[in-house]
Design a protein around this motif. Structure first.
Motif, PDB file in Angstrom:
ATOM      1  N   ASP A 106       2.334   4.136  12.170  1.00 51.89           N
ATOM      2  CA  ASP A 106       3.452   3.494  11.780  1.00 51.89           C
ATOM      3  C   ASP A 106       2.878   2.407  10.540  1.00 51.89           C
ATOM      4  N   THR A 107       3.600   2.391   9.377  1.00 53.60           N
ATOM      5  CA  THR A 107       3.029   1.949   8.143  1.00 53.60           C
ATOM      6  C   THR A 107       3.176   0.473   8.431  1.00 53.60           C
ATOM      7  N   GLY A 108       4.525   0.199   8.405  1.00 53.27           N
ATOM      8  CA  GLY A 108       5.226  -0.903   8.673  1.00 53.27           C
ATOM      9  C   GLY A 108       6.738  -1.052   7.140  1.00 53.27           C
ATOM     10  N   TYR A 109       6.131   0.360   6.416  1.00 52.15           N
ATOM     11  CA  TYR A 109       7.303   0.311   5.852  1.00 52.15           C
ATOM     12  C   TYR A 109       8.490   1.876   5.893  1.00 52.15           C
ATOM     13  N   HIS A 110       8.247   1.869   6.963  1.00 50.56           N
ATOM     14  CA  HIS A 110       9.769   3.590   7.369  1.00 50.56           C
ATOM     15  C   HIS A 110      10.637   2.399   6.859  1.00 50.56           C
ATOM     16  N   GLN A 141       1.248  -5.454  -1.258  1.00 56.18           N
ATOM     17  CA  GLN A 141      -0.542  -4.456  -1.599  1.00 56.18           C
ATOM     18  C   GLN A 141       0.440  -3.040  -2.452  1.00 56.18           C
ATOM     19  N   TRP A 142       1.579  -2.437  -1.986  1.00 57.97           N
ATOM     20  CA  TRP A 142       2.131  -0.887  -2.166  1.00 57.97           C
ATOM     21  C   TRP A 142       2.529  -1.113  -3.640  1.00 57.97           C
ATOM     22  N   MET A 143       2.901  -2.515  -4.683  1.00 55.83           N
ATOM     23  CA  MET A 143       2.868  -2.788  -5.845  1.00 55.83           C
ATOM     24  C   MET A 143       1.807  -2.659  -6.601  1.00 55.83           C
ATOM     25  N   ASP A 145      -1.891  -1.603  -5.855  1.00 55.35           N
ATOM     26  CA  ASP A 145      -2.408  -0.691  -5.060  1.00 55.35           C
ATOM     27  C   ASP A 145      -2.529   0.239  -4.131  1.00 55.35           C
ATOM     28  N   PRO A 146      -1.720   1.263  -4.245  1.00 51.12           N
ATOM     29  CA  PRO A 146      -0.798   2.009  -3.273  1.00 51.12           C
ATOM     30  C   PRO A 146      -1.615   3.034  -2.473  1.00 51.12           C
ATOM     31  N   ASP A 147      -2.603   3.105  -3.963  1.00 52.70           N
ATOM     32  CA  ASP A 147      -4.063   4.082  -3.063  1.00 52.70           C
ATOM     33  C   ASP A 147      -4.925   3.542  -1.478  1.00 52.70           C
ATOM     34  N   GLY A 148      -4.635   1.523  -2.485  1.00 50.34           N
ATOM     35  CA  GLY A 148      -5.639   0.652  -0.997  1.00 50.34           C
ATOM     36  C   GLY A 148      -4.341   0.774   0.534  1.00 50.34           C
ATOM     37  N   CYS A 149      -3.656   0.531  -0.158  1.00 55.19           N
ATOM     38  CA  CYS A 149      -2.808   0.868   0.832  1.00 55.19           C
ATOM     39  C   CYS A 149      -2.343   2.177   1.483  1.00 55.19           C
ATOM     40  N   CYS A 150      -1.825   2.718   1.011  1.00 53.54           N
ATOM     41  CA  CYS A 150      -1.930   4.540   1.635  1.00 53.54           C
ATOM     42  C   CYS A 150      -3.387   4.418   2.953  1.00 53.54           C
ATOM     43  N   ALA A 152      -5.050   1.783   3.948  1.00 56.36           N
ATOM     44  CA  ALA A 152      -5.795   1.247   5.640  1.00 56.36           C
ATOM     45  C   ALA A 152      -3.903   1.984   6.595  1.00 56.36           C
ATOM     46  N   ARG A 153      -2.951   2.269   5.846  1.00 55.65           N
ATOM     47  CA  ARG A 153      -1.974   2.181   6.868  1.00 55.65           C
ATOM     48  C   ARG A 153      -1.659   3.336   7.118  1.00 55.65           C
ATOM     49  N   LYS A 154      -2.216   4.387   6.140  1.00 60.67           N
ATOM     50  CA  LYS A 154      -2.127   6.208   6.398  1.00 60.67           C
ATOM     51  C   LYS A 154      -3.334   6.524   7.648  1.00 60.67           C
ATOM     52  N   VAL A 155      -4.363   6.422   5.942  1.00 61.75           N
ATOM     53  CA  VAL A 155      -5.645   7.493   6.358  1.00 61.75           C
ATOM     54  C   VAL A 155      -6.797   6.575   7.460  1.00 61.75           C
ATOM     55  N   GLY A 230       8.726   9.163   2.624  1.00 56.09           N
ATOM     56  CA  GLY A 230       7.627   8.353   2.579  1.00 56.09           C
ATOM     57  C   GLY A 230       8.538   7.264   3.114  1.00 56.09           C
ATOM     58  N   CYS A 231       7.393   5.714   2.305  1.00 62.00           N
ATOM     59  CA  CYS A 231       7.447   4.839   2.569  1.00 62.00           C
ATOM     60  C   CYS A 231       8.683   4.246   2.102  1.00 62.00           C
ATOM     61  N   TRP A 232      10.033   2.935   2.512  1.00 63.60           N
ATOM     62  CA  TRP A 232      10.724   3.263   1.752  1.00 63.60           C
ATOM     63  C   TRP A 232      10.282   2.543  -0.092  1.00 63.60           C
ATOM     64  N   PRO A 233       9.180   1.659   0.586  1.00 63.58           N
ATOM     65  CA  PRO A 233       9.011   1.456  -1.194  1.00 63.58           C
ATOM     66  C   PRO A 233       8.876   2.003  -2.193  1.00 63.58           C
ATOM     67  N   CYS A 234       7.948   3.374  -1.817  1.00 63.43           N
ATOM     68  CA  CYS A 234       7.429   4.559  -2.736  1.00 63.43           C
ATOM     69  C   CYS A 234       8.351   5.009  -2.386  1.00 63.43           C
ATOM     70  N   ARG A 248       8.445  10.054  -4.439  1.00 62.53           N
ATOM     71  CA  ARG A 248       7.406   9.660  -3.923  1.00 62.53           C
ATOM     72  C   ARG A 248       6.304   9.160  -5.114  1.00 62.53           C
ATOM     73  N   TRP A 249       5.699   7.931  -4.857  1.00 59.29           N
ATOM     74  CA  TRP A 249       5.105   6.652  -5.813  1.00 59.29           C
ATOM     75  C   TRP A 249       6.366   7.046  -7.516  1.00 59.29           C
ATOM     76  N   THR A 250       6.631   6.795  -8.011  1.00 59.45           N
ATOM     77  CA  THR A 250       7.456   6.941  -9.068  1.00 59.45           C
ATOM     78  C   THR A 250       7.025   5.964  -9.688  1.00 59.45           C
TER      79      THR A 250
END
Ligand code: SF4
Length: 261
Positions: A106-110, A141-143, A145-150, A152-155, A230-234, A248-250
């Protein structure tokens, strides 16, 4: 819980188009299942050579055969991860082990459609579904630092979900991206765990055929222009002829969330 975001904050280096936030994004209340089962057998240990030999042995085997091997080998030290894009792997796995633990992060952004798919799948299979909660407050955060967001929220939640396991099943397929084109069926991941990709060799047509033949639950976004969800923002719709993961991550060079590295 509200998932209000502020999409007009003027982040200077943001180069990707702003996504359209879903009308509602309910939390997956009630999705969690019975949780971790107690391990009841010694953990099998394989050398790298043994894993390579197993990969060669099973690389052209039916997914059901590969899953049967994993279930018989690792028992309750095996779990499965699903993004709820499709439910092929879940359908195959519960036929081998109806109680297998299925982890949905649950990333919070599904998208609401993804959460609804998870709820429907849990009900259909009486699934032992575990949903680690969103680890952070929702923000932008996804705006930045998407790597950091993933991370924290996925990995990080995946790391916690896999703790104590010996092996995991993933729905990764070689046909999905160039980076996945050589994905093995059986390998050792960066944690030292055995990672099993039973449908690694399946084409998109194979997936569609299995879904139709077995009347599987499918994320409705798949038929709405989202071949990779993936998550809706990305995640955005892709145009005819575009690569399935082009949405994904456009705007970023990022192509993977880090779960399969
Ligand atoms: Fe964050 Fe996007 Fe990664 Fe989801 S896909 S965790 S919103 S950066």
């Amino acid at each position: 819980m509200s998932t209000e975001l502020h999409l007009t904050g003027g982040v200077a280096h943001r180069t990707h188009p702003e996504p359209v936030r879903p009308a509602s994004a309910p939390r997956p209340v009630g999705l969690s299942g019975t949780g971790v089962r107690i391990a009841s057998r010694p953990t099998p240990r394989f050398t790298d050579d043994e894993l390579a030999a197993l990969d060669a042995r099973y690389t052209n085997s039916p997914a059901s055969t590969i899953i049967r091997w994993a279930v018989d080998t690792f028992g309750d030290r095996l779990c499965l991860t699903s993004s709820m894009q499709d439910t092929v792997l879940i359908d195959l796995a519960v036929k081998a082990d109806p109680g297998i633990e299925v982890v949905f992060l649950d990333t919070g952004y599904h998208f609401p459609e993804t959460l609804e798919t998870a709820a429907r799948v849990k009900e259909r299979y009486d699934l032992n579904l575990v949903v680690p909660p969103a680890p952070l407050p929702l923000d932008d955060q996804w705006m930045d630092d998407p790597d950091g967001c993933c991370a924290a929220r996925k990995v990080a939640p995946l790391e916690r979900a896999l703790a104590g396991r010996a092996a995991w099943l993933s729905g990764l397929r070689r046909a999905e991206t160039a980076a996945r084109a050589t994905a093995p069926v059986i390998s050792r991941d960066k944690r030292g765990m055995v990672k099993v990709n039973p449908v690694a060799g399946w084409s998109d047509a194979d997936v569609a055929g299995y879904v139709a033949d077995h009347d599987l639950i499918a994320n409705p976004l798949l038929s709405q222009g989202y071949p990779s969800i993936g998550c809706w923002p990305c995640t955005r719709k892709v145009a005819e002829g575009e690569d399935a993961r082009a949405g994904r991550w456009t705007g970023f060079a990022k192509t993977e969330c880090g779960l399969h590295e």
